[in-house]
Scaffold this motif. Structure first.
Motif, mmCIF file in Angstrom:
data_model
loop_
_atom_site.group_PDB
_atom_site.id
_atom_site.type_symbol
_atom_site.label_atom_id
_atom_site.label_comp_id
_atom_site.label_asym_id
_atom_site.label_seq_id
_atom_site.Cartn_x
_atom_site.Cartn_y
_atom_site.Cartn_z
ATOM 1 N N THR A 160 3.251 -1.410 -12.442
ATOM 2 C CA THR A 160 2.241 -1.486 -13.500
ATOM 3 C C THR A 160 2.143 -0.195 -14.304
ATOM 4 O O THR A 160 1.714 -0.212 -15.460
ATOM 5 C CB THR A 160 0.862 -1.833 -12.929
ATOM 6 O OG1 THR A 160 0.448 -0.808 -12.008
ATOM 7 C CG2 THR A 160 0.887 -3.184 -12.220
ATOM 8 N N GLU A 161 2.510 0.938 -13.703
ATOM 9 C CA GLU A 161 2.432 2.223 -14.398
ATOM 10 C C GLU A 161 3.802 2.717 -14.864
ATOM 11 O O GLU A 161 3.926 3.837 -15.383
ATOM 12 C CB GLU A 161 1.778 3.265 -13.492
ATOM 13 C CG GLU A 161 0.341 2.915 -13.135
ATOM 14 C CD GLU A 161 -0.331 3.951 -12.243
ATOM 15 O OE1 GLU A 161 0.315 4.999 -11.963
ATOM 16 O OE2 GLU A 161 -1.478 3.724 -11.820
ATOM 17 N N ALA A 162 4.821 1.913 -14.696
ATOM 18 C CA ALA A 162 6.179 2.322 -15.065
ATOM 19 C C ALA A 162 6.368 2.289 -16.583
ATOM 20 O O ALA A 162 5.877 1.376 -17.263
ATOM 21 C CB ALA A 162 7.205 1.411 -14.407
ATOM 22 N N ALA A 163 7.091 3.279 -17.090
ATOM 23 C CA ALA A 163 7.430 3.276 -18.514
ATOM 24 C C ALA A 163 8.369 2.117 -18.838
ATOM 25 O O ALA A 163 8.326 1.557 -19.935
ATOM 26 C CB ALA A 163 8.076 4.607 -18.897
ATOM 27 N N ASP A 164 9.201 1.755 -17.865
ATOM 28 C CA ASP A 164 10.137 0.642 -18.018
ATOM 29 C C ASP A 164 9.966 -0.277 -16.807
ATOM 30 O O ASP A 164 10.642 -0.107 -15.792
ATOM 31 C CB ASP A 164 11.573 1.172 -18.094
ATOM 32 C CG ASP A 164 12.603 0.083 -18.392
ATOM 33 O OD1 ASP A 164 12.291 -1.106 -18.172
ATOM 34 O OD2 ASP A 164 13.724 0.423 -18.826
ATOM 35 N N PRO A 165 9.061 -1.252 -16.893
ATOM 36 C CA PRO A 165 8.787 -2.115 -15.736
ATOM 37 C C PRO A 165 10.004 -2.862 -15.226
ATOM 38 O O PRO A 165 10.155 -3.053 -14.021
ATOM 39 C CB PRO A 165 7.713 -3.076 -16.252
ATOM 40 C CG PRO A 165 7.082 -2.375 -17.405
ATOM 41 C CD PRO A 165 8.184 -1.578 -18.027
ATOM 42 N N ARG A 166 10.870 -3.282 -16.136
ATOM 43 C CA ARG A 166 12.071 -4.003 -15.698
ATOM 44 C C ARG A 166 12.954 -3.109 -14.848
ATOM 45 O O ARG A 166 13.423 -3.520 -13.783
ATOM 46 C CB ARG A 166 12.856 -4.530 -16.904
ATOM 47 C CG ARG A 166 14.057 -5.372 -16.502
ATOM 48 C CD ARG A 166 14.915 -5.779 -17.696
ATOM 49 N NE ARG A 166 16.017 -6.648 -17.275
ATOM 50 C CZ ARG A 166 17.124 -6.218 -16.683
ATOM 51 N NH1 ARG A 166 17.282 -4.911 -16.447
ATOM 52 N NH2 ARG A 166 18.057 -7.076 -16.313
ATOM 53 N N ALA A 174 11.431 -2.568 -11.453
ATOM 54 C CA ALA A 174 11.606 -3.726 -10.580
ATOM 55 C C ALA A 174 13.023 -3.800 -10.060
ATOM 56 O O ALA A 174 13.250 -4.101 -8.881
ATOM 57 C CB ALA A 174 11.258 -5.006 -11.338
ATOM 58 N N VAL A 175 14.006 -3.522 -10.915
ATOM 59 C CA VAL A 175 15.412 -3.519 -10.479
ATOM 60 C C VAL A 175 15.616 -2.503 -9.366
ATOM 61 O O VAL A 175 16.292 -2.788 -8.363
ATOM 62 C CB VAL A 175 16.336 -3.205 -11.681
ATOM 63 C CG1 VAL A 175 17.754 -2.894 -11.194
ATOM 64 C CG2 VAL A 175 16.365 -4.368 -12.648
ATOM 65 N N GLU A 176 15.028 -1.318 -9.494
ATOM 66 C CA GLU A 176 15.173 -0.270 -8.483
ATOM 67 C C GLU A 176 14.546 -0.692 -7.154
ATOM 68 O O GLU A 176 15.152 -0.526 -6.087
ATOM 69 C CB GLU A 176 14.553 1.032 -8.956
ATOM 70 C CG GLU A 176 14.705 2.176 -7.977
ATOM 71 C CD GLU A 176 14.032 3.455 -8.424
ATOM 72 O OE1 GLU A 176 14.404 4.529 -7.898
ATOM 73 O OE2 GLU A 176 13.131 3.393 -9.287
ATOM 74 N N GLY A 190 0.800 -1.218 0.000
ATOM 75 C CA GLY A 190 0.000 0.000 0.000
ATOM 76 C C GLY A 190 0.829 1.263 0.000
ATOM 77 O O GLY A 190 1.209 1.747 1.059
ATOM 78 N N GLY A 191 1.128 1.789 -1.175
ATOM 79 C CA GLY A 191 1.947 2.986 -1.273
ATOM 80 C C GLY A 191 3.424 2.734 -1.113
ATOM 81 O O GLY A 191 4.211 3.674 -0.950
ATOM 82 N N VAL A 192 3.827 1.471 -1.164
ATOM 83 C CA VAL A 192 5.245 1.122 -1.005
ATOM 84 C C VAL A 192 5.938 1.250 -2.359
ATOM 85 O O VAL A 192 5.548 0.614 -3.332
ATOM 86 C CB VAL A 192 5.411 -0.303 -0.452
ATOM 87 C CG1 VAL A 192 6.883 -0.618 -0.252
ATOM 88 C CG2 VAL A 192 4.638 -0.461 0.851
ATOM 89 N N ARG A 210 1.333 -0.031 -8.479
ATOM 90 C CA ARG A 210 1.516 1.061 -9.440
ATOM 91 C C ARG A 210 2.978 1.371 -9.790
ATOM 92 O O ARG A 210 3.253 1.720 -10.946
ATOM 93 C CB ARG A 210 0.811 2.320 -8.939
ATOM 94 C CG ARG A 210 -0.719 2.204 -8.961
ATOM 95 C CD ARG A 210 -1.357 3.479 -8.475
ATOM 96 N NE ARG A 210 -0.962 3.770 -7.107
ATOM 97 C CZ ARG A 210 -0.873 4.998 -6.603
ATOM 98 N NH1 ARG A 210 -1.125 6.057 -7.371
ATOM 99 N NH2 ARG A 210 -0.543 5.174 -5.345
ATOM 100 N N PRO A 211 3.925 1.259 -8.837
ATOM 101 C CA PRO A 211 5.313 1.538 -9.232
ATOM 102 C C PRO A 211 5.809 0.650 -10.367
ATOM 103 O O PRO A 211 6.743 1.016 -11.074
ATOM 104 C CB PRO A 211 6.097 1.270 -7.938
ATOM 105 C CG PRO A 211 5.124 1.515 -6.850
ATOM 106 C CD PRO A 211 3.810 1.010 -7.389
#
Length: 242
Positions: free
Chosen positions: A224-230, A233-235, A192-194, A221-222
């Motif tokens: 699913t809404e990312a321009a670069d999901p990979r 996820a790495v971040e 939740g907001g993480v 959302r961090p």
């Protein structure tokens, strides 16, 4: 992919392998089926490539047939990456697609009912929103993990009040002081907001893994809404630190 894949001969070591993967998991993704974008398969590959350990399909907007079709894609991609996938709420669908993980909320099936329907091999998780709920989850030997939150208000859970970071501190302390080792070892995720910006606050609230419990996170959302999901996820994985 055919559903016949899931009628394989039972594997006696399956639960042990799944629990090992659960214990080593730090990043859990919940995603809709991305029907509007039509990029579910590519998105899932990117998420797993970036370090996501478990992906749950959660999409209340689609019909059952479309949910099963999306889960077939998820199951296939998860298998390619040697990772686990999760079904939310629907035990019948979880059984049909051979889900590794099944997740329920406080008002869904009880854990005993889930075990009766799905058996011992499926990893079972529960959402909790208060310390008493977290304590009940910790004390339930049939439950494999639980999530605490939402820590901040989030549009993915409309109407659900934020629990705040104090619940993270209380949950970490509860786990650290539990009377039995299996309770102290219970897998626990924050939700939740993480995100990469708020994770340090979560880690500080938990004492950076009080009592040997590393902070785990569920992201929505961090990723699913990312321009670069990979890259997202790495971040997140790097911020988690393990």
């Amino acid at each position: 992919m055919s559903l016949s894949r899931f009628s394989a001969t039972p594997d006696r070591d399956l639960r042990s392998r799944r629990l090992d993967q659960l214990r080593s998991a730090s990043l859990y993704l919940c995603t809709p089926a991305r029907a509007g974008r039509g990029d579910l398969r590519d998105f899932l590959h990117a998420a797993y490539d970036g370090g996501v350990d478990i992906v749950q399909l959660r999409d209340k907007s689609i019909d059952t047939c479309d949910e099963i079709a999306a889960l077939e894609v998820l199951a296939s991609v998860a298998e390619e990456h040697g990772k686990m996938f999760a079904v939310n709420d629907r035990a019948d669908i979880a059984a049909l697609v051979g889900a590794d993980v099944f997740h329920v909320g406080q008002d869904d099936l009880t854990i005993a009912q889930v075990r009766s329907l799905l058996g011992p091999d499926v990893v079972v998780g529960l959402s909790t929103h208060s310390l008493p709920q977290a304590r009940a989850a910790m004390e339930d030997a049939e439950l494999d993990y639980f999530c605490t939150g939402p820590l901040w208000e989030t549009p993915t859970k409309p109407g659900r009040a934020a629990t705040g970071l104090s619940l993270v501190t209380e949950t970490a302390q509860m786990l650290a002081s539990a009377p039995d080792q299996w309770q102290r070892d219970k897998v626990w995720f924050t939700i939740g907001g993480v995100n990469a910006q708020t994770l340090p606050e979560v880690q500080a609230a938990a004492g950076a893994g009080a009592g040997g419990h590393p902070v785990r996170a569920v992201g929505v959302r961090p990723l699913t809404e990312a321009a670069d999901p990979r890259a997202a996820a790495v971040e997140l994985k790097a911020t988690l630190g393990w």
